[in-house]
Design a protein around this motif. Structure first.
Motif, mmCIF file in Angstrom:
data_model
loop_
_atom_site.group_PDB
_atom_site.id
_atom_site.type_symbol
_atom_site.label_atom_id
_atom_site.label_comp_id
_atom_site.label_asym_id
_atom_site.label_seq_id
_atom_site.Cartn_x
_atom_site.Cartn_y
_atom_site.Cartn_z
ATOM 1 N N UNK A 188 0.832 -3.576 2.906
ATOM 2 C CA UNK A 188 1.449 -3.003 1.715
ATOM 3 C C UNK A 188 2.949 -3.276 1.699
ATOM 4 N N UNK A 189 3.568 -3.322 2.876
ATOM 5 C CA UNK A 189 4.991 -3.671 2.922
ATOM 6 C C UNK A 189 5.216 -5.127 2.528
ATOM 7 N N UNK A 190 4.308 -5.991 2.949
ATOM 8 C CA UNK A 190 4.414 -7.406 2.579
ATOM 9 C C UNK A 190 4.255 -7.566 1.060
ATOM 10 N N UNK A 191 3.323 -6.806 0.486
ATOM 11 C CA UNK A 191 3.116 -6.861 -0.960
ATOM 12 C C UNK A 191 4.365 -6.418 -1.715
ATOM 13 N N UNK A 192 5.041 -5.409 -1.204
ATOM 14 C CA UNK A 192 6.266 -4.928 -1.837
ATOM 15 C C UNK A 192 7.412 -5.921 -1.692
ATOM 16 N N UNK A 193 7.413 -6.675 -0.604
ATOM 17 C CA UNK A 193 8.430 -7.719 -0.450
ATOM 18 C C UNK A 193 8.201 -8.840 -1.457
ATOM 19 N N UNK A 194 6.944 -9.176 -1.687
ATOM 20 C CA UNK A 194 6.614 -10.244 -2.622
ATOM 21 C C UNK A 194 6.983 -9.851 -4.057
ATOM 22 N N UNK A 195 6.686 -8.611 -4.418
ATOM 23 C CA UNK A 195 7.032 -8.123 -5.759
ATOM 24 C C UNK A 195 8.100 -7.043 -5.599
ATOM 25 N N UNK A 196 9.319 -7.467 -5.529
ATOM 26 C CA UNK A 196 10.426 -6.554 -5.235
ATOM 27 C C UNK A 196 10.646 -5.543 -6.348
ATOM 28 N N UNK A 197 10.217 -5.856 -7.570
ATOM 29 C CA UNK A 197 10.440 -4.974 -8.715
ATOM 30 C C UNK A 197 9.188 -4.182 -9.084
ATOM 31 N N UNK A 198 8.294 -4.008 -8.125
ATOM 32 C CA UNK A 198 7.033 -3.325 -8.410
ATOM 33 C C UNK A 198 7.229 -1.904 -8.912
ATOM 34 N N UNK A 199 8.299 -1.254 -8.483
ATOM 35 C CA UNK A 199 8.526 0.140 -8.873
ATOM 36 C C UNK A 199 8.781 0.309 -10.366
ATOM 37 N N UNK A 200 9.112 -0.765 -11.061
ATOM 38 C CA UNK A 200 9.360 -0.675 -12.501
ATOM 39 C C UNK A 200 8.070 -0.761 -13.309
#
Length: 343
Positions: A188-200
């Motif tokens: 899940x951390x790798x996924x968040x690195x790939x999509x850095x703007x996921x929180x939007x």
């Protein structure tokens, strides 16, 4: 040795609910001191949330109990992402401060984590209840009160992509229910690195689950372990939420799934499915209130749907040609054999 599971609670100005959730956690987590740690992330609450947190930190002093308070409210999605990124254990389970969870859920999760080394994702099945009416709620595509109709539990299904595709196509709401999902932390951390703007993106939890599912085995429980209270979601308070989710956020997630390995055909099919499920009432209402914003949102959506429709047609034509091609090859082979015999 790293512990197995972080149980994280993102919260904001709901001290009473948080107190009840931590009371449940204190009871259910007994006996798992060596496997679990707790994290509560306060999104700059202005009520007595900090008092509640400190009370339970003292009561749970035999556990690793971490506290975070943001200096300002980052928004619920960024607080969730903070919890996921802060986990140091092998798995992370981020739960809502208001979701009723059964006592047997923690022992079940710990047991499954220990059993399966390649486990990348767990979906805990849940029931739904309307906050106002108290009536049971479930997706129209699923019969009964279980929100996941897939059963990938006993064998721990290694075809994670196929299981996720089934769940996602049946109910987007199920795969974005925070409390129902346990992620492998490094994935899940790798996924968040790939999509850095996921929180939007309010649907980005579906992308996180899909990424984890594509990189390991998946469990979807048959039994229900928790309840989702419908009608109190954070995004429903946002005036443009319905427009953005239907016409922008879901399509954006589908494209991200294609980037992380899901087939073009599946993603195009999901885009078309989403186009059939969007509400014209939502668009027309937004058009009256925010005409420029509404048009800017839906124009890329319809362009994407049009491209998807052409891709699906091309895919079907390719399949038809592949079915007919062997017959053509056999005919050519037979003609060659006839010529050989005549010679």
């Amino acid at each position: 040795m790293n512990k197995l599971l972080t149980i994280a609670i993102p919260t904001y100005n709901r001290a009473e609910l948080l107190d009840k959730q931590l009371a449940w956690l204190a009871q259910s987590i007994k006996g798992f001191e060596s496997e679990c740690e707790i994290l509560v992330s306060d999104n700059c609450s202005t009520d007595n949330t900090q008092e509640v947190i400190k009370k339970w930190q003292q009561n749970l002093s035999n556990f690793t109990f971490k506290i975070n308070k943001h200096p300002e409210n980052l928004g619920v999605m960024r607080n969730i992402m903070y919890c996921l990124n802060s986990a140091t254990t092998e798995y992370v389970w981020t739960i809502g401060d208001d979701d009723p969870i059964q006592d047997r859920a923690i022992p079940y999760v710990i047991n499954k984590i220990k059993q399966h080394e390649d486990l990348s994702l767990i979906f805990l099945n849940f029931s739904g209840k309307n906050k106002i009416t108290g009536e049971a709620v479930h997706p129209p595509t699923i019969v009964g009160n279980r929100w996941f109709d897939a059963d990938a539990e006993d064998a721990c299904d290694n075809n994670g992509k196929a299981i996720f595709e089934h769940c996602f196509s049946k109910s987007v709401g199920a795969v974005i229910f925070l409390t129902a999902t346990i992620y492998r932390t490094n994935l899940v951390k790798r996924a968040l690195q790939i999509w850095a703007d996921a929180a939007s993106n309010w649907i980005s939890l579906a992308y996180l689950a899909g990424y984890c599912a594509a990189n390991g085995s998946v469990i979807v429980t048959k039994e229900i372990y928790l309840e989702c209270i419908i009608g109190v979601s954070y995004w429903q308070k946002e005036p443009k939420s319905a427009l953005l989710m239907q016409y922008k956020h879901i399509p954006e997630v589908i494209l991200k799934l294609e980037e992380c390995g899901y087939s073009k055909h599946f993603c195009r099919r999901m885009l078309l499915q989403n186009s059939k499920e969007v509400s014209w009432k939502v668009f027309l209402g937004a058009l009256r209130r925010w005409p420029v914003s509404a048009i800017k949102t839906v124009v890329p959506f319809f362009a994407l749907v049009t491209i998807s429709a052409f891709d699906i047609v091309a895919f079907k034509e390719l399949k038809i040609s592949e079915v007919n091609e062997p017959n053509t090859q056999e005919l050519r082979s037979d003609n060659y054999s006839d010529r050989s015999l005549n010679q």
